[in-house]
Each structure stands twice: as C-alpha cells, then as structure tokens.
Design a protein around this motif. Structure first.
Motif, mmCIF file in Angstrom:
data_model
loop_
_atom_site.group_PDB
_atom_site.id
_atom_site.type_symbol
_atom_site.label_atom_id
_atom_site.label_comp_id
_atom_site.label_asym_id
_atom_site.label_seq_id
_atom_site.Cartn_x
_atom_site.Cartn_y
_atom_site.Cartn_z
ATOM 1 N N LEU A 221 0.833 -1.205 0.000
ATOM 2 C CA LEU A 221 0.000 0.000 0.000
ATOM 3 C C LEU A 221 0.866 1.253 0.000
ATOM 4 N N GLN A 222 1.941 1.243 0.788
ATOM 5 C CA GLN A 222 2.832 2.397 0.845
ATOM 6 C C GLN A 222 3.502 2.651 -0.505
ATOM 7 N N VAL A 223 3.831 1.594 -1.206
ATOM 8 C CA VAL A 223 4.479 1.741 -2.510
ATOM 9 C C VAL A 223 3.499 2.310 -3.541
ATOM 10 N N LEU A 224 2.264 1.872 -3.496
ATOM 11 C CA LEU A 224 1.292 2.263 -4.511
ATOM 12 C C LEU A 224 0.637 3.608 -4.239
ATOM 13 N N MET A 225 0.533 3.994 -2.973
ATOM 14 C CA MET A 225 -0.297 5.138 -2.608
ATOM 15 C C MET A 225 0.163 6.434 -3.251
ATOM 16 N N ALA A 229 -1.990 8.465 -6.036
ATOM 17 C CA ALA A 229 -2.543 9.747 -5.581
ATOM 18 C C ALA A 229 -2.065 10.886 -6.472
ATOM 19 N N ALA A 230 -0.811 10.836 -6.896
ATOM 20 C CA ALA A 230 -0.285 11.887 -7.767
ATOM 21 C C ALA A 230 -0.986 11.878 -9.126
ATOM 22 N N LEU A 231 -1.222 10.701 -9.680
ATOM 23 C CA LEU A 231 -1.904 10.613 -10.973
ATOM 24 C C LEU A 231 -3.349 11.093 -10.867
ATOM 25 N N LEU A 232 -4.020 10.751 -9.776
ATOM 26 C CA LEU A 232 -5.383 11.244 -9.583
ATOM 27 C C LEU A 232 -5.392 12.761 -9.418
ATOM 28 N N SER A 233 -4.395 13.286 -8.714
ATOM 29 C CA SER A 233 -4.298 14.742 -8.548
ATOM 30 C C SER A 233 -4.066 15.409 -9.896
#
Length: 257
Positions: A221-225, A229-233
């Motif tokens: 989860l830490q690797v993917l988050m 999140a940056a791509l969604l932003s």
C-alpha cells in the motif's frame, strides 16, 4: 466576457471530462504534474524566501496545467514548456500573473497564521522520548481543520483568476472578484464537482487497500499510494480547465477558451 450559469449536474460532467482528457495523454499530464510538484517542493526548501515564493508561483503553475489540459482536449501533446505559459504571453500578462501570485502567497500566509492562532498549534509540548519538542497532536489536527475551512474562500477567489488574467487580460484584483462571483453562481455544479472527485479518490483508495491486502499488506500500500494519488491529482488539475471554460461566455455566446 459574461458569466454562464450551468446546472448542478455539470459538476459530474467536469469530472468525466477531466478523467477522459487525462486518459488521452496520461504520460504528458502526469509528467507535467510531477514537474510542477518537484519544482514547488525544491523551491520551498530555500531558507526564508522559499515557501512564500513557492506559494506565489502556484497560480502560474495551475494555469500551466490548465493550458496543458486545453491542448490535450484538442488532441495535442502538451510539451513541458506549457507549464511556463503564464510567462510567455508578454511582459504585461507576466507581471499581472506575478501580482496574482503575490496576492495568493499573502492570502495563504494569512490563512496559515489564522489557523495556527485559532487552533493553538504553535504551542509545542515535550512529548517525544528523546526530549525533542513535538507538536501536540490535537493542536495539529485542529490546525489542519481550520486551514481546510479558511482555504475555501481563498480557493474560490483564485479558482478562475489565473485563467482570467492569462487568457483574457483581466486585472488580477478584478479577476478575484469575477472568480468569486462565477463560483457562487455555479456553486451547485462546483459542489457536485468536489463530491464527484471525493468519490473517485475514495473508490480508488478502497481498491488500493483491497489490492494491497491481496498482494502483501501495508508495504504494498505504501508503494502504490503516492504514485496513484499523484496521478489522480493530475487528473483533478486537468478537470479545472473545464470548470473555467463552462463558467464564462464571450459576448458572442461562445466559451472563452
């Protein structure tokens, strides 16, 4: 230029347009957003003046991402130079954008100061085991909550302001007024827009949690988050262009940009 009132359901249309346009050029829009975050983060590390300068550049950087979204919507590939769009439209427009940035920096610093005062967050307590001062957790949460509340009016003032200054030569102070009025006129659509994006972020977060549990737990989860999140932003910033385009009309009844 005149205001254009849109129905509340247009907010979901803006979300869909942002996601669709981002999907057309994910590498370009994602890369531009990462460049924007990197530049602001590096500038913010400069002692004393870095943070105010980073804040002052945010309106210009937001305009750059909107300009990239405009190109992507037209089927073009936005190049990195588009991030500097605010400073490539002539000396007068560049000065106006710098003034707008200065107003945003001052407003942000006032918001942070008020949030700190209202929450008591500046108070430090010795809670850590090594004796180093640590910010009281309750005060920190109150500070973040107050910042969230106080940033709402500031955000509405600057929502459309960079686009109005850059594409239509509106004076920075007048652009704040027009931005506020446009946001208030289309408050239903903006509310649906923000709720729609909140739902997107929540849905993707739930998928990430389930995927992480299936693949190996918290470390996955830490690797993917962060990248997700940056791509969604980046997709969110892509959609900002459409909120501007549909909130104003030229005198002949056409969208302004």
């Amino acid at each position: 230029m005149k205001l254009h009132h849109v129905p509340a359901r247009t907010g979901l249309h803006w979300v869909r347009l942002g996601l669709r346009t981002f999907a057309r050029q994910p590498l370009a829009m994602g890369g531009l957003f990462f460049m924007f975050i990197l530049a602001v983060s590096v500038l913010a590390m400069v002692p004393l003046v870095g943070a105010p300068l980073a804040l002052a550049l945010l309106p210009a950087a937001t305009l750059g991402l909107m300009a990239a979204a405009k190109e992507a919507d037209r089927g073009q590939f936005p190049m990195p130079i588009v991030l500097a769009s605010a400073f490539r439209a002539g000396r007068e427009r560049a000065r106006a954008m710098l003034l707008l940035g200065a107003l945003y920096a001052v407003g942000s610093l006032i918001v942070m100061a008020l949030a700190g005062w209202l929450s008591g967050a500046p108070t430090l307590t010795l809670e850590s085991q090594d004796g180093q001062p640590k910010l009281e957790e309750g005060a920190l949460l109150r500070n973040l909550a107050w910042q969230g509340v106080l940033y709402i009016p500031l955000g509405l003032l600057f929502w459309h302001a960079p686009a109005l200054v850059h594409w239509h030569g509106v004076h920075p102070v007048k652009s704040l007024f027009f931005s506020w009025v446009a946001c208030w006129t289309n408050k239903g659509a903006l509310l649906v827009f923000m709720l729609g994006w909140s739902a997107v972020f929540l849905a993707v977060s739930l998928v990430l949690v389930l995927l992480a549990q299936w693949l190996g737990g918290a470390s996955v989860l830490q690797v993917l988050m962060f990248p997700v999140a940056a791509l969604l932003s980046a997709a969110f910033f892509t959609s900002l262009y459409f909120t501007f385009r549909d909130s104003f009309l030229t005198n002949d009844g056409q969208p302004p940009a």
